[in-house]
Design an enzyme around this catalytic site. Sequence first.
Site: not given
Length: 474
Positions: A178, A372
């Site tokens: 991320e 995810e």
Amino acid sequence: MSFPKNFLWGGATAANQCEGAWNVAGKGESICDHNRAGSRTANTRRSFDLVIDTDKYYYPSHTGIDSYHRYKEDIALFAEMGFKVYRMSIAWSRIFPNGDEDAPNEAGLAFYDEVFDELAKYGIEPLVTISHFELPFHLGKTYDGFLDKRTIGFYENYATTLFERYKNKVKYWLTFNEINFGTMDHGKRINGLFNREYTETEQYQALHNVFLASARAVIAGHKINPEFKIGCMLAYITMYPKTCRPEDVLKTQQINEKFNFFCGDVQVKGKYPYFMKRYFEKNHIQVDVTEEDKALLKAGTVDYYTFSYYMTTCITDDLENRNDKTGGNLFGGVSNEYLETSDWGWQIDPIGLRYTLNQIYSRYEVPLMVVENGLGAFDEVETDGSINDDYRIDYFKRHIIEMEKAIDDGVDLIGYTPWGCIDLISAGTGEMSKRYGFIYVDRDDEGNGTLDRSRKKSFYWYKQVIESNGENLG
């Protein structure tokens, strides 16, 4: 069109949320080890302590779910579900305790050798995140993390050590988790900025150095093993204009570009997009980007693009005056009346995943993976020990249907690893009660429990999904 025959079904975790053993076998402190638990019910996020005080506070990463000692049991459960791939991360400070050593910690390397060997026993492909919010604390304390260009070299040394050691055991890699949280003020700490207040110029300089570290790792990895597939990973927050007012549409475009497109453009296209150059000019942000840097970014582009997808949000240009704000994965907006929300206020949007896959693929045209995705929820253990998480099954079913539609649209989607395939501690609050897994772990928010594992109803459901390659959704 159905899922490809070689589609990579699996699940995802992170070392700092599941391993525990925070100071075992030579492991040093990571920034995660300094996070003490917060509480959703008290509306508090996790606190960060420069000095760890275990006598006074509870630090969830110190024990996690003890997968450091129970990984064989966990991998056997993943194999029972039929995993083709397991996304995991390596704890940087388990390999280089301070981050700036010349030689690695052999005990840490040996531990991951054993994990990879166990995965290979069941034919499970590891997908390894090199840095999942795992910066060694020493690098932040001593160097201001990635604000210091020396940390680029420390990361390259770390990544190269992994590539050399596991070149015959790991094929799929991700450089940073991320990475686009580095564009946000409260994401600074991820890049090691926690000693003082930092300017926006320093924030983006640190992020630039992260880009350079990633590019160096890609180049080094491909030299060590040309068969390596090295990707990027972004937190993708899909945004809709709250209304069709042009002001809302324009605001959505601007935020979307800065948060969702900027980092992807650098890592996939190898260059800074025009809108960020202009943002820097307008806000007097002076990032040191040399001609050598530009060449490095172009040479170190990734092979594939991965992202997290949990929710969508709505954007408006008058956010300050709204009373319908909503929460999310470190990124809020305003509510969408057409969507339901999770127990934590995240808006559930399966169709948005199809939209997002098409949006990303049309921009980059490289293979994609959803690494995810999942539903954080309260799970109730029945008197017979069963956990009937039909809400989680419904969530996944609807998202998988939309992934299949995206493949039919022409998107090159190669894998899916739902987040927290086994219950683990929350990154945002440190809670265990926010559960994502197909596997239940007996642990509470205060760190009590047996740590015993048990199969939820969704465990058996996901097993049949993988067996049927996404055709049998129950």
